[in-house]
Design a protein around this motif. Sequence first.
Motif, PDB file in Angstrom:
ATOM      1  N   THR G  33       0.840  -1.193   0.000  1.00  0.00           N
ATOM      2  CA  THR G  33       0.000   0.000   0.000  1.00  0.00           C
ATOM      3  C   THR G  33       0.878   1.247   0.000  1.00  0.00           C
ATOM      4  OG1 THR G  33      -1.622  -1.198   1.334  1.00  0.00           O
ATOM      5  CG2 THR G  33      -1.866   1.201   1.218  1.00  0.00           C
ATOM      6  N   LEU G  34       0.706   2.100  -1.002  1.00  0.00           N
ATOM      7  CA  LEU G  34       1.504   3.327  -1.095  1.00  0.00           C
ATOM      8  C   LEU G  34       1.019   4.342  -0.063  1.00  0.00           C
ATOM      9  CD1 LEU G  34       3.683   4.933  -2.689  1.00  0.00           C
ATOM     10  CD2 LEU G  34       1.829   5.827  -4.097  1.00  0.00           C
ATOM     11  N   LEU G  35       1.897   4.680   0.869  1.00  0.00           N
ATOM     12  CA  LEU G  35       1.518   5.648   1.909  1.00  0.00           C
ATOM     13  C   LEU G  35       1.976   7.058   1.558  1.00  0.00           C
ATOM     14  CD1 LEU G  35       2.296   3.796   5.268  1.00  0.00           C
ATOM     15  CD2 LEU G  35       0.155   3.880   3.970  1.00  0.00           C
ATOM     16  N   ALA G  36       3.180   7.201   1.007  1.00  0.00           N
ATOM     17  CA  ALA G  36       3.749   8.531   0.767  1.00  0.00           C
ATOM     18  C   ALA G  36       4.881   8.414  -0.232  1.00  0.00           C
ATOM     19  CB  ALA G  36       4.274   9.117   2.087  1.00  0.00           C
ATOM     20  N   PHE G  37       5.179   9.524  -0.897  1.00  0.00           N
ATOM     21  CA  PHE G  37       6.343   9.584  -1.801  1.00  0.00           C
ATOM     22  C   PHE G  37       6.877  11.005  -1.770  1.00  0.00           C
ATOM     23  CE2 PHE G  37       4.600  12.073  -5.266  1.00  0.00           C
ATOM     24  CZ  PHE G  37       3.234  11.908  -5.092  1.00  0.00           C
ATOM     25  N   ASP G  38       8.119  11.188  -2.215  1.00  0.00           N
ATOM     26  CA  ASP G  38       8.668  12.531  -2.343  1.00  0.00           C
ATOM     27  C   ASP G  38       9.248  12.711  -3.743  1.00  0.00           C
ATOM     28  OD1 ASP G  38      11.228  11.378  -2.399  1.00  0.00           O
ATOM     29  OD2 ASP G  38      11.581  11.746  -0.274  1.00  0.00           O
ATOM     30  N   MET G  39       9.838  13.868  -3.991  1.00  0.00           N
ATOM     31  CA  MET G  39      10.280  14.186  -5.353  1.00  0.00           C
ATOM     32  C   MET G  39      11.470  13.337  -5.815  1.00  0.00           C
ATOM     33  SD  MET G  39      12.213  17.829  -4.874  1.00  0.00           S
ATOM     34  CE  MET G  39      13.980  17.610  -5.206  1.00  0.00           C
TER      35      MET G  39
END
Lengths: 79, 79, 79, 79, 79, 79, 79
Positions: G33-39
Motif C-alpha cells: 500500500t503506497l503511503l507517501a512519496f517525495d520528489m
Amino acid sequence: MKNTIERPLDVLNNAKGKEVLVQLKNNRQMVGTLLAFDMHINIAIDNAKEILGDEKKNLGLIFLKGDSVIFISPANVVD
Amino acid sequence: MKNTIERPLDVLNNAKGKEVLVQLKNNRQMVGTLLAFDMHINIAIDNAKEILGDEKKNLGLIFLKGDSVIFISPANVVD
Amino acid sequence: MKNTIERPLDVLNNAKGKEVLVQLKNNRQMVGTLLAFDMHINIAIDNAKEILGDEKKNLGLIFLKGDSVIFISPANVVD
Amino acid sequence: MKNTIERPLDVLNNAKGKEVLVQLKNNRQMVGTLLAFDMHINIAIDNAKEILGDEKKNLGLIFLKGDSVIFISPANVVD
Amino acid sequence: MKNTIERPLDVLNNAKGKEVLVQLKNNRQMVGTLLAFDMHINIAIDNAKEILGDEKKNLGLIFLKGDSVIFISPANVVD
Amino acid sequence: MKNTIERPLDVLNNAKGKEVLVQLKNNRQMVGTLLAFDMHINIAIDNAKEILGDEKKNLGLIFLKGDSVIFISPANVVD
Amino acid sequence: MKNTIERPLDVLNNAKGKEVLVQLKNNRQMVGTLLAFDMHINIAIDNAKEILGDEKKNLGLIFLKGDSVIFISPANVVD
C-alpha cells in the motif's frame, strides 16, 4: 556513546583519531586511523591497510573517495 | 605529517609534487607525480605509469577524471 | 611544461590542437586532435580513431561525453 | 569546419539537420538525422535506425536520453 | 502507525531507537538499532550485524552511506 | 512533423496522448500511451505493456522513472 | 482516471492509500500500500511484500529509496 549520535556524521566525528574499518564497493576493505572526513564522505586514513583475504597490504596515508564507501565502522572497543 | 591533516584534501595538498599511487575503478592503478587536483578529485599526473600486472605502461602527463578514483596514496617515504 | 599546470584542466588547455589519447570506460580508446573541452570534460576531437585491438576505426570529428572518460593523455612529444 | 569548434557542443550545433552516428552504452549504435539537442545531451533524431550487427531497425523519430550517450559523430562528408 | 506517515522519511523518524532491517545493493543486509539518518539516507546504526547467509557478523556502531541503501524496514512488532 | 522539433523534449510534447515505445536499460521495453513527462524524463504511461520476447504483460497505468530510460519513440504513423 | 494525469507524479498522487506494484532494479519486485512519496521517488509502503519467484516475503512497513525504482504501477482495478 550512542547518546551522542544525533546525526549520522557524528559516528565519524566520534571516530576521529581512532581505528576504523571501511567497507568499499567491489568487496574492498580498509582498516586504519581516521584523520578527517568531509560531507562527501571523502576520508583521510593513516596507516591504512587494505585487507586482501588473509593478508593486509600497507598503504600508509591515503585519501579515499566517498563514492566508493559502503560503510565505516569504528573499531570495537570497550566503552 | 598527520598533524597537518584537517580535511581529507589536505592529503592531496601535502602530496603535490610528490609520487602518488592512484587506485582506479576496474582494477586500474597509476603511479606518477601529482601536479594538481580540484574539488571533483580530477587530477593532473606527470610521468604517469599504468600498472598492468608486472609491467608498467608509460603515459607521460595525464588528466585523470575524479569519478574513476577510489583512493590516492602518497608514496611511502621516511618523514 | 609541468610548470604551467596549476589546475588539472591546464593539462587539457595545453593540449588543444594537439594529439591526445583518450581512455574511456569499457576499455574503449580514442586518439585524435583535441579541439575543445568543457567543465564536464565533454570533448571535441577531430580525426578521431577508435583503437580496436590492432586496428583503428576512423570516426572523423566527434563529440565525446565526459562521463565516459577515465583519462586523457597528450601525445608524448619532446618538450 | 574545425575552425568553428570553440566548445564541444559546437560539434552538435554544426551537425543539426545532418546525419550522425550515436554510440550508446551497452554497445548500442544509432544513425539518423540530428534535429535538436540540449545541455544534458538529450537528443532528437529523425529517421533513426538502430544498428544490430548487419541489420538496421527503423525507429523513426526518437527522443534519446543523454546519459546513455558515449559519443556522437557527424557523418563523414566532403567539406 | 500508518496514520502518521505523511512523508517517506516519517518511516525512519518513527523507527529511531528501534530495530531495522537495511537491504543494501549487492545483496548485503544489515540489522541493528537506527540511531540517526539524514536527507541523503546516510544512517547511523548501533549493534549492527551483517547477515551473511545463516550467519551474522557483528559490526557494532556503523555509519552507512545512503547510496548503497535499497530499503529500510522497521522490525515487525505488534502495534 | 520534424519542423516543429526545436528542442529534444518537443518529441515528447508532440507524442502526448499517442502510442510510444520506451526502451529501458537492461533490455526492458514498454509500449503504451504517453500521458505526461517531466524534465527528469519521468513519464506516465497508460495501457502500458511490457514486451517480454514474444509476449506482452499488461501493466495498465504506470509511473516510469527517467533514469531507466534510454530512448522514447512515438509509434510510426503516416504523417 | 487518465484525465487527471497532468504530471507523472499525479500517477503516484492518485495511488496513495492503494495497492501498487513497484519494479526495482536487479529484478526485485514489491507490492503493498503506497503511503507517501517525495520528489526523489523515495516511497513509504505498508504491508510490503517482496515477490521472490512464486513466494512473497512479508516486510511490513518499509522506506524504499527512489534510486532503485524502475516503475510503479497502481494495482489494476475497475475504474
